[in-house]
Design a protein around this motif. Structure first.
Motif, short mmCIF file in Angstrom:
data_model
loop_
_atom_site.label_atom_id
_atom_site.label_comp_id
_atom_site.label_asym_id
_atom_site.label_seq_id
_atom_site.Cartn_x
_atom_site.Cartn_y
_atom_site.Cartn_z
N GLU A 1 11.24 13.55 9.29
CA GLU A 1 10.47 12.84 8.26
C GLU A 1 9.16 12.32 8.82
O GLU A 1 9.11 11.68 9.87
CB GLU A 1 11.31 11.68 7.72
N THR A 2 8.08 12.59 8.08
CA THR A 2 6.76 12.06 8.42
C THR A 2 6.34 11.07 7.33
O THR A 2 6.43 11.38 6.14
CB THR A 2 5.72 13.20 8.50
N LEU A 3 5.91 9.90 7.75
CA LEU A 3 5.41 8.88 6.82
C LEU A 3 3.92 8.69 7.07
O LEU A 3 3.50 8.31 8.17
CB LEU A 3 6.13 7.54 7.03
N ILE A 4 3.11 8.96 6.03
CA ILE A 4 1.66 8.85 6.16
C ILE A 4 1.21 7.56 5.48
O ILE A 4 1.40 7.38 4.27
CB ILE A 4 0.95 10.06 5.53
N ASN A 5 0.63 6.68 6.26
CA ASN A 5 0.15 5.39 5.76
C ASN A 5 -1.33 5.47 5.40
O ASN A 5 -2.05 6.35 5.84
CB ASN A 5 0.38 4.30 6.81
N ARG A 6 -1.79 4.50 4.61
CA ARG A 6 -3.19 4.40 4.15
C ARG A 6 -3.59 5.64 3.34
O ARG A 6 -4.64 6.23 3.57
CB ARG A 6 -4.14 4.19 5.33
N MET B 1 0.84 -1.20 0.00
CA MET B 1 0.00 0.00 0.00
C MET B 1 0.88 1.25 0.00
O MET B 1 1.86 1.33 0.74
CB MET B 1 -0.91 0.00 1.23
N ASP B 2 0.54 2.23 -0.83
CA ASP B 2 1.36 3.43 -0.96
C ASP B 2 1.40 4.23 0.34
O ASP B 2 0.48 4.19 1.16
CB ASP B 2 0.81 4.33 -2.07
N SER C 1 6.91 13.10 -1.34
CA SER C 1 6.99 12.06 -2.37
C SER C 1 6.14 10.88 -1.98
O SER C 1 5.82 10.67 -0.81
CB SER C 1 8.46 11.61 -2.56
N ARG C 2 5.73 10.13 -2.99
CA ARG C 2 4.94 8.91 -2.79
C ARG C 2 5.86 7.70 -2.84
O ARG C 2 6.69 7.56 -3.76
CB ARG C 2 3.87 8.79 -3.87
N LEU C 3 5.70 6.81 -1.85
CA LEU C 3 6.46 5.57 -1.80
C LEU C 3 5.52 4.44 -2.15
O LEU C 3 4.51 4.23 -1.46
CB LEU C 3 7.07 5.37 -0.41
N ALA C 4 5.82 3.72 -3.19
CA ALA C 4 4.95 2.63 -3.63
C ALA C 4 5.09 1.43 -2.71
O ALA C 4 6.18 1.12 -2.22
CB ALA C 4 5.30 2.23 -5.06
N GLY C 5 3.96 0.77 -2.45
CA GLY C 5 3.97 -0.45 -1.64
C GLY C 5 4.39 -0.19 -0.22
O GLY C 5 4.37 0.95 0.26
N GLY C 6 4.77 -1.24 0.48
CA GLY C 6 5.23 -1.10 1.86
C GLY C 6 4.12 -1.13 2.87
O GLY C 6 2.96 -1.19 2.56
N LYS D 1 7.18 23.31 18.28
CA LYS D 1 7.63 22.50 17.15
C LYS D 1 6.89 21.18 17.10
O LYS D 1 6.40 20.67 18.12
CB LYS D 1 9.14 22.25 17.22
N LEU D 2 6.78 20.62 15.90
CA LEU D 2 6.30 19.28 15.67
C LEU D 2 7.47 18.44 15.19
O LEU D 2 8.42 18.96 14.60
CB LEU D 2 5.18 19.26 14.63
N THR D 3 7.40 17.14 15.42
CA THR D 3 8.49 16.24 15.02
C THR D 3 7.92 15.11 14.17
O THR D 3 6.90 14.51 14.52
CB THR D 3 9.17 15.64 16.26
N GLY D 4 8.56 14.84 13.05
CA GLY D 4 8.10 13.81 12.14
C GLY D 4 7.99 12.44 12.79
O GLY D 4 8.76 12.10 13.70
N ALA D 5 7.02 11.65 12.32
CA ALA D 5 6.78 10.31 12.85
C ALA D 5 5.91 9.55 11.86
O ALA D 5 5.28 10.14 10.99
CB ALA D 5 6.09 10.39 14.21
N PRO D 6 5.85 8.22 11.97
CA PRO D 6 4.88 7.45 11.16
C PRO D 6 3.47 7.71 11.68
O PRO D 6 3.23 7.66 12.90
CB PRO D 6 5.29 5.99 11.39
N VAL D 7 2.53 8.00 10.79
CA VAL D 7 1.15 8.24 11.17
C VAL D 7 0.24 7.51 10.18
O VAL D 7 0.68 7.06 9.12
CB VAL D 7 0.80 9.74 11.19
N MET D 8 -1.05 7.42 10.53
CA MET D 8 -1.99 6.67 9.70
C MET D 8 -3.22 7.51 9.42
O MET D 8 -3.83 8.08 10.33
CB MET D 8 -2.40 5.38 10.41
N ALA D 9 -3.59 7.60 8.14
CA ALA D 9 -4.80 8.32 7.75
C ALA D 9 -6.03 7.52 8.16
O ALA D 9 -6.07 6.30 8.00
CB ALA D 9 -4.80 8.54 6.24
#
Length: 430
Positions: free
Chosen positions: A397-402, A1-2, A425-430, A370-378
Motif C-alpha cells: 500500500e502506498t499513501l500519497i499525502n498533500r 487533508m485528503d 481510492s481517496r481518503l478524506a481528511g487525515g 520491485k518497489l514497495t509501498g510506503a507513505p509519501v508526500m507530493a
C-alpha cells in the motif's frame, strides 16, 4: 487533508477519457478579458486551478456561467463555460489570488490591451525553480507599456495604447509567448514575435483568438506575425485534449502492463514522449478514437532523455518518466534542461525503493526489480503524479499525502484509473 491510497500490482485494461488541457484552458479563460462579447469554452477540465482562475477573473468583473450536465454525460466529461467581460470592473489582480497560481499573471497583457493599465501581483505556483517574469515585462515594454515594480506588484500603463513591435525572446518561454500574443492582438500596427514557444496549447489560444477576429499568421511555428485589430468579438471554442495527462496515463499503463485506449488523445501532440516509450518497449498506436497503449510481459528497456521545449520531450512528463524507468532493466539517464529544481520527487520515489542518483541537472535511474509501498508526500503537480505511477506497481500500500497538488492538474484521477482495474481510492481528511 485528503490522501490517495494505492494498492499496487494490478494491470490496467480498458478506456481512459482524456480531459481538456489545463495549460490551454487557463489562457483561454484569460482571453475573455479582451472582449465585451461572450467567449464560450467547451471541454474545460474540472480542476482546482480552473476554479481559482474563475475567482480571479470574477474579481475583474467577468460574468462566468458554467453550463449544467446534459443527459447521458458522466463525471469525466468537461464543462462548458461562458465568460462575458462587458466591462472591466477592476484592473488589479491581488496577491492573495495570483500568488497561488502562476498562470494568473497572464492577465497583465489583456488588461493592458483593453484598459491601458494593470496592477498585477508577482506570481506564485509550483516551487520548481526560478521562473522570472522578465521576458513577460520585456514584451510589454516593447509594445509601449511603462512598467514599474512596487510592493510586490507589477504596475503597467499604456496611456496611448499598445503599439505593434518586434519582440525577440532570448529563450523559449510559454508564459512570455502567451503574454505577448494576448497583448499584441489589439496593439496598433504589426507585431512579430520571434523564438515563440510552439506548444499546442499556444496554438489553441491563437486559433481561438482568430475566431474572435484577431489576425495571426504563423500559428504552431516559432515566428508569430500579428496585425492588431481595434476590437475582438465573442466566439465558441473547444479546448484541445491534455497532452500531459495523455503522457501520464500512457506511462501508468507502461508501468503496470495491460492494454488501454486513451480516448480523444492527440498522438501528434506527444510524438517525443511516445518515441521514448516505444524505445522502452511499450506499444503505442494512434487510432481514430485516440491512442492505444499496451505492454504485456516483456521488461522495460532503459532510455536516455533530455527535456526540451516543444516538440522535444516535455519537462511536464519528466517526473512520470523517472517513475517508469525506476523498474527498467538497466540504467536510464534523464537530464532536466528547463527548470533547475524539478527533481524534488526523487527522495519520495526513493522511499518506495527507487534507486536514483542526481548529478547536477541529470538523474541516473538504476532500475530495480520491485518497489514497495510506503507513505509519501507530493511536492508539486507533476511530482505527485509520478508517485501514483510508482504506487501502481509497488507491492503493498502506498499513501500519497498533500494530494491538492494532484487536484490542480488531474480531473477524476482515481475514477479513471479505477475504471481500468487499479486499486486507487481517496481518503478524506487525515
Amino acid at each position: 487533508m485528503d490522501r490517495i491510497r494505492i494498492r499496487g500490482g494490478n494491470r490496467l485494461n480498458g478506456t481512459i477519457p482524456i480531459s481538456g488541457a489545463k495549460n490551454a484552458a487557463l489562457p483561454l479563460m484569460i482571453v475573455s478579458l479582451l472582449t465585451p462579447g461572450t467567449l464560450s469554452l467547451s471541454n474545460v477540465p474540472r480542476l482546482a486551478d480552473v476554479r481559482l482562475l474563475q475567482r480571479i477573473l470574477q474579481n475583474h468583473g467577468i460574468d462566468i456561467m458554467v453550463a449544467g450536465k446534459r443527459a447521458g454525460q458522466n463525471g469525466m466529461m468537461g464543462d462548458v463555460m461562458h465568460l462575458t467581460a462587458r466591462e472591466i470592473a477592476d484592473t488589479t489582480a491581488p496577491y492573495e489570488l495570483v500568488s497561488r497560481m502562476r498562470a494568473s499573471f497572464w492577465v497583465l497583457g489583456p488588461l493592458l490591451a483593453r484598459c491601458g493599465e494593470a496592477k498585477v501581483s508577482l506570481p506564485g505556483g509550483c516551487a520548481i525553480g526560478t521562473r522570472p517574469v522578465d521576458m513577460h515585462l520585456m514584451a510589454m515594454e516593447k509594445l509601449g507599456a511603462e512598467i514599474a515594480i512596487e510592493g510586490g506588484y507589477v504596475i503597467a500603463r499604456a496611456r496611448k495604447g499598445l503599439k505593434g513591435a518586434h519582440i525577440a525572446f532570448d529563450k523559449v518561454s510559454v508564459g512570455a509567448t502567451h503574454a505577448a500574443l494576448m497583448a499584441a492582438v489589439m496593439a496598433d500596427g504589426d507585431t512579430v514575435i520571434e523564438n515563440a514557444a510552439a506548444e499546442p496549447e499556444i496554438g489553441d489560444v491563437a486559433e481561438c483568438l482568430v475566431k474572435m477576429g484577431a489576425k495571426i499568421e504563423g500559428i504552431h511555428t516559432p515566428t508569430l506575425r500579428i496585425r492588431g485589430v481595434t476590437s475582438l468579438s465573442g466566439a465558441e471554442h473547444s479546448v484541445i485534449p491534455d497532452r500531459i495527462e495523455t503522457g501520464t496515463y500512457a506511462m501508468c499503463v507502461g508501468m503496470t502492463g495491460g492494454d488501454v485506449l486513451l480516448k480523444d488523445a492527440n498522438a501528434g501532440h506527444l510524438a517525443a514522449v511516445f518515441d521514448v516509450m516505444r524505445r522502452a518497449g511499450i506499444g503505442v498506436e494512434a487510432m481514430n478514437e485516440g491512442v492505444r497503449i499496451h505492454r504485456n510481459g516483456h521488461a522495460l528497456a532503459p532510455v536516455k532523455v533530455d527535456t526540451s521545449p516543444y516538440p522535444g520531450f516535455p519537462t511536464d512528463c519528466q517526473a512520470q518518466l523517472m517513475a517508469l524507468m525506476s523498474m527498467a532493466g538497466g540504467t536510464s539517464m534523464i537530464r532536466e534542461t528547463i527548470f533547475e529544481n524539478r527533481f524534488m520527487h526523487v527522495q519520495e520515489l526513493a522511499r518506495l525503493g527507487a534507486d536514483i542518483h542526481l548529478h547536477g541537472d541529470t538523474a541516473e535511474v538504476r532500475g530495480v526489480k520491485k518497489l514497495t509501498g510506503a507513505p509519501v508526500m507530493a511536492t508539486d503537480l507533476r511530482a505527485s503524479v509520478s508517485l501514483v505511477i510508482a504506487g501502481l506497481a509497488a507491492e503493498g500500500e502506498t499513501l500519497i499525502n498533500r494530494v491538492y497538488h494532484l487536484d490542480r492538474g488531474f480531473e477524476t484521477l482515481e475514477e479513471k484509473l479505477s475504471a481500468c482495474g487499479a486499486d486507487v481510492s481517496r481518503l478524506a481528511g487525515g
